[in-house]
Design an enzyme around this catalytic site. Structure first.
Site, PDB file in Angstrom:
ATOM      1  N   ASP A  45      27.242  21.509 -38.921  1.00 15.71           N
ATOM      2  CA  ASP A  45      28.604  21.960 -39.200  1.00 15.71           C
ATOM      3  C   ASP A  45      28.561  23.252 -40.019  1.00 15.71           C
ATOM      4  OD1 ASP A  45      31.661  20.810 -39.453  1.00 15.71           O
ATOM      5  OD2 ASP A  45      31.075  21.951 -41.221  1.00 15.71           O
ATOM      6  N   TYR A  50      31.169  30.759 -44.038  1.00 16.33           N
ATOM      7  CA  TYR A  50      29.888  30.450 -44.684  1.00 16.33           C
ATOM      8  C   TYR A  50      28.873  31.587 -44.451  1.00 16.33           C
ATOM      9  CZ  TYR A  50      31.738  25.602 -44.364  1.00 16.33           C
ATOM     10  OH  TYR A  50      32.515  24.469 -44.404  1.00 16.33           O
ATOM     11  N   LYS A  75      34.067  27.225 -37.428  1.00 16.51           N
ATOM     12  CA  LYS A  75      35.502  27.228 -37.780  1.00 16.51           C
ATOM     13  C   LYS A  75      36.019  28.647 -37.895  1.00 16.51           C
ATOM     14  CE  LYS A  75      34.194  23.359 -40.760  1.00 16.51           C
ATOM     15  NZ  LYS A  75      32.946  23.772 -41.430  1.00 16.51           N
ATOM     16  N   HIS A 108      40.257  26.523 -39.643  1.00 13.45           N
ATOM     17  CA  HIS A 108      39.663  26.084 -40.920  1.00 13.45           C
ATOM     18  C   HIS A 108      40.713  25.560 -41.912  1.00 13.45           C
ATOM     19  CE1 HIS A 108      35.831  26.870 -43.457  1.00 13.45           C
ATOM     20  NE2 HIS A 108      36.486  25.856 -43.950  1.00 13.45           N
TER      21      HIS A 108
HETATM   22  P1  NAD Z   1      29.121  16.822 -50.149  1.00 11.79           P
HETATM   23  O1  NAD Z   1      30.039  15.722 -50.565  1.00 11.79           O
HETATM   24  O2  NAD Z   1      28.254  16.648 -48.957  1.00 11.79           O
HETATM   25  O3  NAD Z   1      28.282  17.139 -51.438  1.00 11.79           O
HETATM   26  C1  NAD Z   1      27.157  17.945 -51.448  1.00 11.79           C
HETATM   27  C2  NAD Z   1      26.514  17.806 -52.816  1.00 11.79           C
HETATM   28  O4  NAD Z   1      26.260  16.427 -53.080  1.00 11.79           O
HETATM   29  C3  NAD Z   1      25.159  18.482 -52.874  1.00 11.79           C
HETATM   30  O5  NAD Z   1      25.276  19.826 -53.265  1.00 11.79           O
HETATM   31  C4  NAD Z   1      24.435  17.643 -53.904  1.00 11.79           C
HETATM   32  O6  NAD Z   1      24.785  18.104 -55.176  1.00 11.79           O
HETATM   33  C5  NAD Z   1      25.018  16.278 -53.704  1.00 11.79           C
HETATM   34  N1  NAD Z   1      24.159  15.393 -52.871  1.00 11.79           N
HETATM   35  C6  NAD Z   1      23.852  15.511 -51.544  1.00 11.79           C
HETATM   36  N2  NAD Z   1      23.066  14.496 -51.167  1.00 11.79           N
HETATM   37  C7  NAD Z   1      22.848  13.736 -52.248  1.00 11.79           C
HETATM   38  C8  NAD Z   1      22.098  12.557 -52.495  1.00 11.79           C
HETATM   39  N3  NAD Z   1      21.432  11.954 -51.523  1.00 11.79           N
HETATM   40  N4  NAD Z   1      22.103  12.053 -53.763  1.00 11.79           N
HETATM   41  C9  NAD Z   1      22.791  12.645 -54.769  1.00 11.79           C
HETATM   42  N5  NAD Z   1      23.520  13.754 -54.588  1.00 11.79           N
HETATM   43  C10 NAD Z   1      23.551  14.297 -53.347  1.00 11.79           C
HETATM   44  O7  NAD Z   1      30.019  18.137 -50.069  1.00 11.79           O
HETATM   45  P2  NAD Z   1      30.121  19.382 -49.116  1.00 11.79           P
HETATM   46  O8  NAD Z   1      28.828  20.075 -48.928  1.00 11.79           O
HETATM   47  O9  NAD Z   1      31.236  20.197 -49.617  1.00 11.79           O
HETATM   48  O10 NAD Z   1      30.592  18.743 -47.747  1.00 11.79           O
HETATM   49  C11 NAD Z   1      29.750  18.551 -46.643  1.00 11.79           C
HETATM   50  C12 NAD Z   1      30.052  19.532 -45.553  1.00 11.79           C
HETATM   51  O11 NAD Z   1      31.453  19.521 -45.214  1.00 11.79           O
HETATM   52  C13 NAD Z   1      29.827  20.997 -45.942  1.00 11.79           C
HETATM   53  O12 NAD Z   1      28.476  21.360 -45.997  1.00 11.79           O
HETATM   54  C14 NAD Z   1      30.619  21.696 -44.863  1.00 11.79           C
HETATM   55  O13 NAD Z   1      29.895  21.700 -43.654  1.00 11.79           O
HETATM   56  C15 NAD Z   1      31.838  20.796 -44.755  1.00 11.79           C
HETATM   57  N6  NAD Z   1      32.978  21.300 -45.562  1.00 11.79           N
HETATM   58  C16 NAD Z   1      34.119  21.663 -44.930  1.00 11.79           C
HETATM   59  C17 NAD Z   1      35.187  22.151 -45.627  1.00 11.79           C
HETATM   60  C18 NAD Z   1      36.443  22.533 -44.910  1.00 11.79           C
HETATM   61  O14 NAD Z   1      37.335  23.142 -45.520  1.00 11.79           O
HETATM   62  N7  NAD Z   1      36.576  22.217 -43.640  1.00 11.79           N
HETATM   63  C19 NAD Z   1      35.126  22.294 -47.031  1.00 11.79           C
HETATM   64  C20 NAD Z   1      33.965  21.913 -47.671  1.00 11.79           C
HETATM   65  C21 NAD Z   1      32.896  21.407 -46.939  1.00 11.79           C
END
Ligand code: NAD
Length: 276
Positions: A45, A50, A75, A108
């Protein structure tokens, strides 16, 4: 590693668990995604904003695995919304990815004050009709935005990708989506690490009971609800941990305990706030 697939309303199959690349720095993206592919992720994704689509595409090619084995989402970034600008922006994504199609293309943010999403959707429908996006959908759409789009649309969005985790469950919009066959993709499934979700008692207790980590328990909660997730990490150990969630099942009581963590736990922007 077999990851369950969900059939979208377009007929496209999507792996229920993938890897998100938000905030992965451009110079690191290819290497991190190559590692994720090695670990077993096939659903990736990304997004125009990004700025790392090129790294995702390069990693897919470097893997030597057939393109058809992957599910790639990108997106449309906000300033490119509009009847005339959506298709050229989409084509720039294909160029960056060096691909001739994506599996899923999303608006997005709705940017309600700009009021462009319905005309943007017309262009998205054209992209889907051309076969260059196997499915099209939206992101960060709340009930009023989705209702307005559904009233004007010929094609029902395949997904709505929204901030969703135990502290922000978005019940109204997910119920509306379910009534229309729109799958829910949960972004920030772990609360982006900003919210102390992984320290909450029901999460920690379930983790102990199953010999799993708190992050695995929260991801499992999403999967059992039917959410599509793509947690982000750049660490190999966490990449492995986050995909290793298919060998245990949370009980109804454990699910209910995690569901009880609902509160006003938004960790990022409210969709009405983003208008540029
Ligand atoms: P997420 O909830 O996946 O959190 C990521 C964070 O969680 C990491 O930086 C790390 O600190 C922690 N983490 C990851 N694995 C872990 C583990 N096993 N144990 C402990 N901590 C852990 O948040 P995200 O990255 O914002 O969301 C995932 C994906 O969603 C993004 O990479 C992106 O592709 C998408 N996204 C989309 C939008 C949108 O507006 N559509 C916005 C934000 C993110």
């Amino acid at each position: 590693m077999t990851i369950p697939q969900i059939e979208l309303n377009s007929g496209t199959m999507i792996p229920q668990l993938g890897f998100g690349v938000f905030q992965i720095p451009v110079p690191e993206t290819q290497a991190v995604v190559e590692e994720a592919i090695e670990v077993g992720y096939r659903h990736l994704d990304t997004a125009q904003i990004y700025e790392n689509e090129a790294g995702v595409g390069a990693a897919v090619r470097a893997s030597g695995i057939d393109r058809s084995e992957f599910f790639i989402t990108t997106k449309l970034w906000n300033p490119h919304q509009g009847r005339e600008s959506t298709i050229p922006a989409f084509e720039r994504s294909l160029d960056a990815l060096q691909m001739d199609y994506v599996d899923l293309f999303l608006i997005h943010w709705p940017m309600p004050q700009r009021n462009l999403y319905n005309q943007t959707w017309e262009a998205m429908q054209e992209i889907a009709a051309s076969g260059r996006a196997r499915a099209i959908g939206v992101s960060n759409f709340l009930v009023p935005h989705l209702e307005s789009l559904l009233a004007a649309a010929d094609v029902v969005p395949a997904v709505n990708q929204i901030e969703l985790h135990p502290a922000l469950q978005q019940r109204e919009v997910t119920a509306l989506g379910a009534r229309h066959g729109i799958a829910t993709e949960a972004w920030g499934p772990l609360g982006q690490g900003k919210y102390p979700l992984l320290e909450e008692t029901p999460v920690v207790d379930a983790a102990r009971a199953h010999g799993k980590t708190p992050a695995q328990v929260v991801l499992r909660w999403h999967l059992q609800l039917g959410n599509i997730v793509f947690p982000k990490s750049t660490r190999r150990k966490r990449l492995e941990e986050n995909i290793d969630v298919f060998d245990f099942v949370l009980s109804d009581a454990q699910m209910a305990g995690i569901t009880s963590l609902e509160r006003d736990g938004r960790v990022s922007h409210h969709p009405d706030e983003i208008n540029e």
